[in-house]
Write a protein that holds these residues in place. Structure first.
Motif, PDB file in Angstrom:
ATOM      1  N   ASP A 152      49.604  35.949  50.526  1.00  0.00           N
ATOM      2  CA  ASP A 152      50.875  35.974  49.792  1.00  0.00           C
ATOM      3  C   ASP A 152      50.642  36.247  48.311  1.00  0.00           C
ATOM      4  OD1 ASP A 152      52.204  35.417  52.154  1.00  0.00           O
ATOM      5  OD2 ASP A 152      52.549  33.285  51.672  1.00  0.00           O
ATOM      6  N   LEU A 153      49.621  35.635  47.772  1.00  0.00           N
ATOM      7  CA  LEU A 153      49.316  35.815  46.355  1.00  0.00           C
ATOM      8  C   LEU A 153      48.853  37.246  46.068  1.00  0.00           C
ATOM      9  CD1 LEU A 153      49.182  34.561  43.580  1.00  0.00           C
ATOM     10  CD2 LEU A 153      46.996  33.535  44.200  1.00  0.00           C
ATOM     11  N   VAL A 154      48.036  37.800  46.942  1.00  0.00           N
ATOM     12  CA  VAL A 154      47.569  39.183  46.769  1.00  0.00           C
ATOM     13  C   VAL A 154      48.748  40.151  46.857  1.00  0.00           C
ATOM     14  CG1 VAL A 154      46.162  41.017  47.816  1.00  0.00           C
ATOM     15  CG2 VAL A 154      45.211  38.722  47.515  1.00  0.00           C
ATOM     16  N   ARG A 155      49.686  39.894  47.767  1.00  0.00           N
ATOM     17  CA  ARG A 155      50.866  40.760  47.879  1.00  0.00           C
ATOM     18  C   ARG A 155      51.753  40.661  46.635  1.00  0.00           C
ATOM     19  NH1 ARG A 155      51.732  38.384  53.176  1.00  0.00           N
ATOM     20  NH2 ARG A 155      50.406  39.540  54.577  1.00  0.00           N
ATOM     21  N   ALA A 156      51.961  39.446  46.164  1.00  0.00           N
ATOM     22  CA  ALA A 156      52.883  39.234  45.044  1.00  0.00           C
ATOM     23  C   ALA A 156      52.289  39.649  43.700  1.00  0.00           C
ATOM     24  CB  ALA A 156      53.310  37.768  45.000  1.00  0.00           C
ATOM     25  N   LYS A 157      51.024  39.354  43.477  1.00  0.00           N
ATOM     26  CA  LYS A 157      50.382  39.579  42.174  1.00  0.00           C
ATOM     27  C   LYS A 157      48.982  40.147  42.365  1.00  0.00           C
ATOM     28  CE  LYS A 157      53.654  37.734  39.715  1.00  0.00           C
ATOM     29  NZ  LYS A 157      54.461  38.580  38.881  1.00  0.00           N
ATOM     30  N   PRO A 158      48.856  41.352  42.919  1.00  0.00           N
ATOM     31  CA  PRO A 158      47.532  41.856  43.298  1.00  0.00           C
ATOM     32  C   PRO A 158      46.550  42.032  42.145  1.00  0.00           C
ATOM     33  CG  PRO A 158      49.170  43.600  43.436  1.00  0.00           C
ATOM     34  CD  PRO A 158      49.909  42.305  43.193  1.00  0.00           C
ATOM     35  N   LEU A 159      47.026  42.337  40.955  1.00  0.00           N
ATOM     36  CA  LEU A 159      46.118  42.593  39.841  1.00  0.00           C
ATOM     37  C   LEU A 159      46.074  41.448  38.837  1.00  0.00           C
ATOM     38  CD1 LEU A 159      46.816  46.381  39.263  1.00  0.00           C
ATOM     39  CD2 LEU A 159      44.977  45.307  40.591  1.00  0.00           C
ATOM     40  N   SER A 160      46.723  40.345  39.174  1.00  0.00           N
ATOM     41  CA  SER A 160      46.650  39.170  38.299  1.00  0.00           C
ATOM     42  C   SER A 160      45.298  38.491  38.499  1.00  0.00           C
ATOM     43  CB  SER A 160      47.783  38.192  38.629  1.00  0.00           C
ATOM     44  OG  SER A 160      47.534  37.545  39.874  1.00  0.00           O
ATOM     45  N   PHE A 161      44.954  37.629  37.571  1.00  0.00           N
ATOM     46  CA  PHE A 161      43.696  36.878  37.673  1.00  0.00           C
ATOM     47  C   PHE A 161      43.611  36.153  39.016  1.00  0.00           C
ATOM     48  CE2 PHE A 161      41.413  32.829  36.962  1.00  0.00           C
ATOM     49  CZ  PHE A 161      40.163  33.325  36.651  1.00  0.00           C
ATOM     50  N   TYR A 162      44.666  35.388  39.352  1.00  0.00           N
ATOM     51  CA  TYR A 162      44.623  34.626  40.593  1.00  0.00           C
ATOM     52  C   TYR A 162      44.789  35.520  41.818  1.00  0.00           C
ATOM     53  CZ  TYR A 162      44.319  30.383  37.909  1.00  0.00           C
ATOM     54  OH  TYR A 162      43.876  29.403  37.066  1.00  0.00           O
ATOM     55  N   GLY A 163      45.473  36.638  41.682  1.00  0.00           N
ATOM     56  CA  GLY A 163      45.559  37.594  42.782  1.00  0.00           C
ATOM     57  C   GLY A 163      44.198  38.179  43.107  1.00  0.00           C
ATOM     58  N   LEU A 164      43.431  38.495  42.067  1.00  0.00           N
ATOM     59  CA  LEU A 164      42.080  39.021  42.283  1.00  0.00           C
ATOM     60  C   LEU A 164      41.151  37.965  42.877  1.00  0.00           C
ATOM     61  CD1 LEU A 164      41.772  41.146  39.034  1.00  0.00           C
ATOM     62  CD2 LEU A 164      41.997  42.005  41.379  1.00  0.00           C
ATOM     63  N   LEU A 165      41.298  36.721  42.414  1.00  0.00           N
ATOM     64  CA  LEU A 165      40.499  35.646  43.013  1.00  0.00           C
ATOM     65  C   LEU A 165      40.850  35.467  44.493  1.00  0.00           C
ATOM     66  CD1 LEU A 165      40.512  32.849  40.275  1.00  0.00           C
ATOM     67  CD2 LEU A 165      38.607  34.326  40.939  1.00  0.00           C
ATOM     68  N   ALA A 166      42.135  35.535  44.798  1.00  0.00           N
ATOM     69  CA  ALA A 166      42.576  35.399  46.194  1.00  0.00           C
ATOM     70  C   ALA A 166      42.033  36.548  47.043  1.00  0.00           C
ATOM     71  CB  ALA A 166      44.098  35.349  46.256  1.00  0.00           C
ATOM     72  N   ALA A 167      42.054  37.760  46.501  1.00  0.00           N
ATOM     73  CA  ALA A 167      41.512  38.909  47.241  1.00  0.00           C
ATOM     74  C   ALA A 167      40.022  38.717  47.503  1.00  0.00           C
ATOM     75  CB  ALA A 167      41.751  40.206  46.449  1.00  0.00           C
ATOM     76  N   ALA A 168      39.309  38.194  46.528  1.00  0.00           N
ATOM     77  CA  ALA A 168      37.888  37.940  46.727  1.00  0.00           C
ATOM     78  C   ALA A 168      37.665  36.888  47.807  1.00  0.00           C
ATOM     79  CB  ALA A 168      37.253  37.491  45.418  1.00  0.00           C
ATOM     80  N   ARG A 169      38.505  35.869  47.830  1.00  0.00           N
ATOM     81  CA  ARG A 169      38.389  34.826  48.871  1.00  0.00           C
ATOM     82  C   ARG A 169      38.643  35.430  50.244  1.00  0.00           C
ATOM     83  NH1 ARG A 169      35.990  29.939  48.373  1.00  0.00           N
ATOM     84  NH2 ARG A 169      35.898  29.586  46.165  1.00  0.00           N
ATOM     85  N   LEU A 170      39.617  36.289  50.337  1.00  0.00           N
ATOM     86  CA  LEU A 170      39.898  36.935  51.629  1.00  0.00           C
ATOM     87  C   LEU A 170      38.759  37.845  52.043  1.00  0.00           C
ATOM     88  CD1 LEU A 170      43.675  37.789  51.173  1.00  0.00           C
ATOM     89  CD2 LEU A 170      42.698  36.164  52.819  1.00  0.00           C
ATOM     90  N   GLY A 171      38.091  38.447  51.071  1.00  0.00           N
ATOM     91  CA  GLY A 171      36.953  39.315  51.362  1.00  0.00           C
ATOM     92  C   GLY A 171      35.752  38.557  51.882  1.00  0.00           C
ATOM     93  N   ASP A 172      35.649  37.261  51.501  1.00  0.00           N
ATOM     94  CA  ASP A 172      34.540  36.442  51.967  1.00  0.00           C
ATOM     95  C   ASP A 172      34.712  36.162  53.451  1.00  0.00           C
ATOM     96  OD1 ASP A 172      33.387  36.389  49.516  1.00  0.00           O
ATOM     97  OD2 ASP A 172      34.078  34.390  48.984  1.00  0.00           O
TER      98      ASP A 172
END
Length: 172
Positions: A152-172
């Protein structure tokens, strides 16, 4: 020594800055005592809220999370409308997270999310809370809730600091 000779708010200010000077030379335990005296002796001064907050933050900042909880909670209890309330609420929530008290951390994040955002936009605050809520879910083994929060965070704010952190977590 000057505090006793000064009137009202000047005495409170001098006592506050005396405590602050102690902290700046790494005498944090003494600074905490000084900040507590400011709150006790000058509870209605403009320095009391900051002194209350700093008396908890100094322990928090040194990694003494359990010791920081009472003073940070007192900031919310007695100075909940001050400029230091949201920082105290964040520190409380994060201290509980680091201590492994997930129920208190979830409750703390919920309280923090409802407070007016200072120092950041409301969107930034929402992203911060969403990310750390997902991290908490991950910590307690709620993998589906964590992944949903990150997505949800990646969809809503993909290039925000927390969006990028969330994307990295999903990548793990």
């Amino acid at each position: 020594g000057a505090v006793a000779r000064l009137p009202g708010d000047q005495a409170a200010e001098a006592a506050f800055h005396g405590a602050r000077a102690l902290s700046r030379v790494d005498r944090d335990d003494e600074a905490i005592v000084g900040y507590r005296k400011v709150v006790e002796q000058y509870p209605r001064s403009k320095w009391a809220a900051e002194a209350q907050y700093l008396s908890g933050w100094l322990d928090y900042n040194r990694g003494r999370f359990r010791e920081s909880l009472p003073a940070l909670q007192a900031t919310l209890d007695h100075f909940g409308k001050s400029a230091f309330a949201d920082d105290a609420a964040w520190c409380l929530a994060f201290a509980h997270l680091l201590l492994g008290d997930t129920d208190a951390a979830f409750a703390g994040l919920a309280r923090y999310a409802k407070m007016p955002a200072t120092g950041m936009t409301a969107d930034e605050r929402a992203a911060q809370v969403a990310y750390w809520r997902a991290r908490l879910h991950e910590k307690v083994g709620h993998k589906d809730e964590a992944a949903a929060g990150y997505r949800d965070l990646v969809r809503a704010k993909p290039l925000s600091f927390y969006g990028l952190l969330a994307a990295a977590r999903l990548g793990d």
